[in-house]
Design an enzyme around this catalytic site. Sequence first.
Site, mmCIF file in Angstrom:
data_model
loop_
_atom_site.group_PDB
_atom_site.id
_atom_site.type_symbol
_atom_site.label_atom_id
_atom_site.label_comp_id
_atom_site.label_asym_id
_atom_site.label_seq_id
_atom_site.Cartn_x
_atom_site.Cartn_y
_atom_site.Cartn_z
ATOM 1 N N THR A 129 0.839 -1.198 0.000
ATOM 2 C CA THR A 129 0.000 0.000 0.000
ATOM 3 C C THR A 129 0.875 1.249 0.000
ATOM 4 O O THR A 129 1.997 1.214 0.514
ATOM 5 C CB THR A 129 -0.864 -0.026 1.277
ATOM 6 O OG1 THR A 129 -1.784 -1.099 1.160
ATOM 7 C CG2 THR A 129 -1.620 1.260 1.506
ATOM 8 N N ARG A 153 -13.844 -7.638 -1.259
ATOM 9 C CA ARG A 153 -13.226 -7.328 0.038
ATOM 10 C C ARG A 153 -12.755 -5.870 0.058
ATOM 11 O O ARG A 153 -12.091 -5.400 -0.861
ATOM 12 C CB ARG A 153 -12.054 -8.271 0.280
ATOM 13 C CG ARG A 153 -11.310 -8.040 1.607
ATOM 14 C CD ARG A 153 -10.098 -7.159 1.429
ATOM 15 N NE ARG A 153 -9.282 -7.074 2.628
ATOM 16 C CZ ARG A 153 -8.270 -6.219 2.788
ATOM 17 N NH1 ARG A 153 -7.959 -5.381 1.837
ATOM 18 N NH2 ARG A 153 -7.581 -6.198 3.910
ATOM 19 N N GLY A 195 -10.608 -3.168 2.517
ATOM 20 C CA GLY A 195 -9.742 -3.126 3.697
ATOM 21 C C GLY A 195 -9.866 -1.815 4.455
ATOM 22 O O GLY A 195 -10.859 -1.093 4.346
ATOM 23 N N ASP A 196 -8.834 -1.514 5.224
ATOM 24 C CA ASP A 196 -8.833 -0.300 6.053
ATOM 25 C C ASP A 196 -8.574 0.967 5.247
ATOM 26 O O ASP A 196 -8.946 2.066 5.661
ATOM 27 C CB ASP A 196 -7.751 -0.420 7.137
ATOM 28 C CG ASP A 196 -6.356 -0.553 6.536
ATOM 29 O OD1 ASP A 196 -6.181 -1.364 5.598
ATOM 30 O OD2 ASP A 196 -5.433 0.154 6.991
ATOM 31 N N GLY A 236 -0.729 -2.377 6.229
ATOM 32 C CA GLY A 236 -0.617 -3.650 6.928
ATOM 33 C C GLY A 236 -1.910 -4.425 6.772
ATOM 34 O O GLY A 236 -2.739 -4.084 5.920
ATOM 35 N N GLY A 252 -5.292 -5.088 6.803
ATOM 36 C CA GLY A 252 -6.388 -4.132 6.958
ATOM 37 C C GLY A 252 -7.409 -4.537 7.998
ATOM 38 O O GLY A 252 -7.936 -3.688 8.727
HETATM 39 N N1 ASP Z 1 -3.936 -2.159 4.452
HETATM 40 C C1 ASP Z 1 -4.098 -2.727 3.131
HETATM 41 C C2 ASP Z 1 -5.355 -3.528 3.086
HETATM 42 O O1 ASP Z 1 -5.600 -4.280 4.008
HETATM 43 C C3 ASP Z 1 -2.959 -3.565 2.705
HETATM 44 C C4 ASP Z 1 -1.577 -2.989 2.850
HETATM 45 O O2 ASP Z 1 -1.344 -2.066 3.610
HETATM 46 O O3 ASP Z 1 -0.682 -3.458 2.138
HETATM 47 O O4 ASP Z 1 -6.038 -3.493 2.104
#
Ligand code: ASP
Length: 290
Positions: A156, A184, A186-187, A207, A209
């Site tokens: 990310t 899906r 994520g965060d 990280g 998510g």
């Molecule tokens: N936080 C991101 C997600 O979960 C993934 C990442 O940070 O690489 O989609």
Amino acid sequence: MTYALVLHGGAGARLGTDYTEQNQHMQQLTSSGQEMLIEGGFALDVVAWVIEQMEASGLYVAGKGSAPHSLGGFELDASIMKGTDRRAGAVAAIEGIVSPIQAAKSVLTEGRHVMLAGVGAHHAAKLAGLVEVTDPQAYYSEHVSHGSKEDADHGTVGAVALDIHGELAAGTSTGGTFNKLVGRVGDTPIIGSGTWADDTVAVSCTGLGEAFMRANAAYDVSARMRYANVSIGDACQQVLDVVKRFEGDGGLIAVDAKGNICMPYNSDGMKRAAVSSTMDPVVRVFEPEA
Ligand code: ASP
């Protein structure tokens, strides 16, 4: 004249992988971003510009470098937020737009909603004049630099900035986690989880998510600073400790209203770079800051 810029290209970097290209890229972006801030550029614009370049590079798991979901398509997430008035824009599971962060910024600028998802997000981005991906299978470079799918790291991208006008902003953009299910989210596009900015601090996370969502991580940095009166460094570390409780590996970057910066992680490494009016540029993947 106080300013600061921090960016990340994802946590979970693997020891032994060569990140020279990413380091050089982050170094260039840091120095261009610094110039923009010195010339009076607004934090929101600098954050969006830096992330847009990272998306276009194919060097990270965001934009062009995104990995496919379980059915082979590409759904991307992004969000951006401005500190003083807490205006925010986000897109979730957006398909077919070259720059999800610019799509998120156009949601913020349009102002009617904070988050758009799926076809609606694509439609609004198209109306805003953003460039479309015409051939996804050809455009997305499939995480070139990130090893096999099993071994792939979080890639990310995100940026936080304080401009010379005293404005804070944060933004984050991702292709999501590897082997994610279609649909899906994520965060990254969740305001308060993956991205947050107010008049105290601006934060961007990377990280797993699901763990960052359960910790409401980005907002919690600000809450701890304001309610518990802790420093930016302590607040970031405490939040990462909470994320760890939910088995979340990752990291975050933050800058406060005084230009103090912080970029901790609990994984092997995090691609990151920073510069400020009181600090020479730093570009790193491993070796945590003291
Ligand atoms: N936080 C991101 C997600 O979960 C993934 C990442 O940070 O690489 O989609």
